[in-house]
Design a protein around this motif. Sequence first.
Motif, mmCIF file in Angstrom:
data_model
loop_
_atom_site.group_PDB
_atom_site.id
_atom_site.type_symbol
_atom_site.label_atom_id
_atom_site.label_comp_id
_atom_site.label_asym_id
_atom_site.label_seq_id
_atom_site.Cartn_x
_atom_site.Cartn_y
_atom_site.Cartn_z
ATOM 1 N N ASN A 51 50.452 43.827 35.933
ATOM 2 C CA ASN A 51 50.714 44.976 35.997
ATOM 3 C C ASN A 51 49.529 46.096 36.216
ATOM 4 O O ASN A 51 48.401 45.723 36.291
ATOM 5 N N TYR A 52 49.837 47.311 36.771
ATOM 6 C CA TYR A 52 48.825 48.115 37.483
ATOM 7 C C TYR A 52 48.168 48.962 36.439
ATOM 8 O O TYR A 52 47.130 48.597 36.258
ATOM 9 N N LEU A 53 48.921 50.005 36.187
ATOM 10 C CA LEU A 53 48.211 50.990 35.108
ATOM 11 C C LEU A 53 49.345 51.727 34.372
ATOM 12 O O LEU A 53 50.338 51.718 34.685
ATOM 13 N N THR A 54 48.769 52.327 33.257
ATOM 14 C CA THR A 54 49.665 53.330 32.480
ATOM 15 C C THR A 54 49.767 54.545 33.222
ATOM 16 O O THR A 54 48.935 55.520 32.902
ATOM 17 N N PHE A 55 50.768 54.574 33.970
ATOM 18 C CA PHE A 55 50.836 56.096 34.710
ATOM 19 C C PHE A 55 51.777 57.344 34.103
ATOM 20 O O PHE A 55 52.337 57.179 32.962
ATOM 21 N N ASP A 56 51.087 58.240 33.935
ATOM 22 C CA ASP A 56 51.517 59.552 33.305
ATOM 23 C C ASP A 56 51.316 60.710 34.603
ATOM 24 O O ASP A 56 50.205 61.019 35.046
ATOM 25 N N ASP B 136 44.221 27.438 38.766
ATOM 26 C CA ASP B 136 43.465 28.498 38.260
ATOM 27 C C ASP B 136 44.405 29.719 38.764
ATOM 28 O O ASP B 136 44.902 29.846 39.567
ATOM 29 N N LEU B 137 43.599 30.925 38.362
ATOM 30 C CA LEU B 137 44.217 32.581 38.895
ATOM 31 C C LEU B 137 43.055 33.168 39.113
ATOM 32 O O LEU B 137 42.148 33.525 38.798
ATOM 33 N N TYR B 138 43.196 34.067 40.677
ATOM 34 C CA TYR B 138 42.412 34.964 40.894
ATOM 35 C C TYR B 138 43.135 36.115 40.880
ATOM 36 O O TYR B 138 44.312 36.473 41.569
ATOM 37 N N VAL B 139 42.724 37.248 40.215
ATOM 38 C CA VAL B 139 43.569 38.658 39.975
ATOM 39 C C VAL B 139 42.608 39.502 40.531
ATOM 40 O O VAL B 139 41.481 39.850 40.354
ATOM 41 N N SER B 140 43.090 40.291 41.471
ATOM 42 C CA SER B 140 42.578 41.364 42.397
ATOM 43 C C SER B 140 43.123 42.721 41.558
ATOM 44 O O SER B 140 44.093 42.905 41.464
ATOM 45 N N ASN B 141 41.914 43.523 41.187
ATOM 46 C CA ASN B 141 42.159 44.568 40.499
ATOM 47 C C ASN B 141 41.491 46.008 41.227
ATOM 48 O O ASN B 141 40.726 45.764 42.114
ATOM 49 N N ASP B 142 42.075 47.002 40.842
ATOM 50 C CA ASP B 142 41.694 48.428 41.404
ATOM 51 C C ASP B 142 40.696 49.059 40.622
ATOM 52 O O ASP B 142 40.883 49.391 39.356
ATOM 53 N N HIS C 258 42.298 46.029 32.561
ATOM 54 C CA HIS C 258 42.010 45.778 33.983
ATOM 55 C C HIS C 258 43.415 46.554 34.704
ATOM 56 O O HIS C 258 44.333 46.936 34.186
ATOM 57 N N ARG C 259 43.159 46.881 35.903
ATOM 58 C CA ARG C 259 44.447 47.594 36.842
ATOM 59 C C ARG C 259 44.809 46.644 38.058
ATOM 60 O O ARG C 259 44.035 46.881 39.072
ATOM 61 N N GLY C 260 45.545 45.506 37.701
ATOM 62 C CA GLY C 260 45.885 44.649 38.907
ATOM 63 C C GLY C 260 46.478 45.150 40.050
ATOM 64 O O GLY C 260 47.251 46.093 39.842
ATOM 65 N N MET C 261 46.346 44.387 41.034
ATOM 66 C CA MET C 261 47.122 44.617 42.212
ATOM 67 C C MET C 261 47.778 43.400 42.854
ATOM 68 O O MET C 261 48.913 43.570 43.362
ATOM 69 N N SER C 262 46.980 42.383 42.634
ATOM 70 C CA SER C 262 47.717 41.126 43.082
ATOM 71 C C SER C 262 47.333 39.864 42.372
ATOM 72 O O SER C 262 46.241 39.897 41.919
ATOM 73 N N VAL C 263 47.983 38.939 42.482
ATOM 74 C CA VAL C 263 47.305 37.407 41.607
ATOM 75 C C VAL C 263 47.374 36.336 42.937
ATOM 76 O O VAL C 263 48.416 36.230 43.736
ATOM 77 N N ALA D 140 47.464 45.547 30.597
ATOM 78 C CA ALA D 140 47.155 44.205 30.637
ATOM 79 C C ALA D 140 48.329 43.446 31.207
ATOM 80 O O ALA D 140 49.633 43.856 31.428
ATOM 81 N N ASP D 141 48.186 42.509 31.922
ATOM 82 C CA ASP D 141 48.899 41.513 32.759
ATOM 83 C C ASP D 141 49.728 40.540 31.709
ATOM 84 O O ASP D 141 49.197 40.724 30.353
ATOM 85 N N VAL D 142 50.708 39.980 32.138
ATOM 86 C CA VAL D 142 51.527 39.248 31.039
ATOM 87 C C VAL D 142 51.690 37.745 31.638
ATOM 88 O O VAL D 142 51.943 37.646 32.829
ATOM 89 N N PHE D 143 51.505 36.893 30.710
ATOM 90 C CA PHE D 143 51.457 35.599 31.027
ATOM 91 C C PHE D 143 52.782 35.040 30.202
ATOM 92 O O PHE D 143 52.920 34.973 28.945
#
Length: 539
Positions: free
Chosen positions: A192-197, A262-268, A245-250, A219-222
């Motif tokens: 998930n990216y961010l909580t947009f308003d 394992d997991l690598y998460v790229s964040n903004d 976290h502000r995720g962009m890809s995994v 938060a991302d979700v597993f």
Amino acid sequence: MLGLVAAGASAPPRTALPPIRAAADDAFADVTQRAGLDFHHQFCHDGIRNILLSNGAGGVVFDCDADGWMDLYLLNWGPLDGVTKRGLDVAREPNRLYRNQGDGTFADVTDRAGLGGAGFANAATAGDFDHDGRADLYVVCFGRNQLFRNRGDGAFEDVTDRAGVADPHGSGISATFLDADGDGWLDLYVVNYLTFDPATISEQNPGAYPGPLAYPGEADVFFRNRGDGTFETATRAAGLFAPQHRGMSVSAFDADRDGDTDLYVSNDDTPNGLWLNDGTGHFEDAGLAAGVALNSIGEAPGSMNATLADVNGDGWTDLFVTRFGYGSLYVRQHGGHYLDEMWRSGLGRLTQNYVGWGGSFIDFDNDGDSDLFIVNGSAFTLGGTLSLLLENDGSGRFTDAGAKGGAFFATPVDGRGSAVLDFDNDGRLDLLVTTLANRPVLLRNRGATANHWVKFDLRNSRGATAYGARLSLRAGGRTWEGEVVCPTGFLTQGDSRVHFGLGSVDHLDELEIRWPDGGRERLRRVPVDRILQLHQPAR
């Protein structure tokens, strides 16, 4: 709150990038129109007016009908209240499934497949979640995500609610399948990216849209697969809860070579995470300790995507991360930590003037080392930016190979996602590019080379892609290592078959496979210049 927009104004006019004419000696040629890919990314605004509109949408490369040819599923947006232009009187245009016909063309089979989709779709991932040997699809959106079960008769059914993976209030932007706990069932990690308003304004730069740190992280979700067609939310239990976290890809891969994923998460604008698996499906973030959380000067600029390859031939997996500005090339060192060699490799100088989105390692000339393709584009304006083809000298040093690549690399595009595939099964790696507010670009690799190659299509005992299998190739005094992964990047998943360029090597002395269940298999005198489909032995 985000939702569908009410009727009102008409949609802004759109123009499509014309076909790009390749010269006779160009390694890559734009074959999108000839291939029958008539998709256009629906962009319901007259400009990039907020951070969600900057990202674009992607798709997935997968074999939907198990015929050995890679098919394409491309995703669309549509109108979304608070994000797209207010009052647009437009319907959502569908996602599109294009079936590879094996002759260089694709047929649109969306309606028959039931994959038009819904919502503001960003990315997708493919994997066999129900153990029936067929690749299913999970689509991530801003809002409710969708899981489509492959019925095997050319059609898919929406089983999202039954499976329990909707994550209806999330801002989904990436996902990957992996078997986290080694039970043989594919689990699902959703970024998930961010909580947009939409009411948020930029205090630092009045008049511009706010950046990622102006919004709370999400938060991302597993989701852990129960093995009965349903999933349980297990983010906290797995140690993966990271609400800021502000995720962009995994990217899912065996980073420490201990036999689990394992997991690598790229964040903004947030440190990236390297989540190491203890083998039971419980993870711990080792990103800072391993040296892959920040860039070469200790900052956490916007990261879009990680692509994986052994850049220097030492047998270990390295990571290249695209970023807002120059990225990072994390090269694994003895002892398990990584060194950011962005500047030593030459990539810092080559990429520093661009905003990189999709990035993909690709051995475009089959010489045995991993080159790099980067899709660039402005985060603020539409108008186009050049993409990069960067050639590896075998030691992890790169130079600009755009002139070899050809006309596409002199053509500005609003690039976003990228995927490596071999859509015509000729052993030369092709490229798929998705763009913001425009058509995709399918680049056929037609480079003349005498170099050899081999591609492995590894299947588990049920006939599905054997995610988690590992290969070791030995020939000509050299060893190549590879892993079957769910190859997700920024917005887009590529061809899951494992490809090796071999240079002058005309056969393999030995092939060793470690299957996902831990079993090992050795083959000798393996032929090359072909696609080898191998099945996990029954035990």
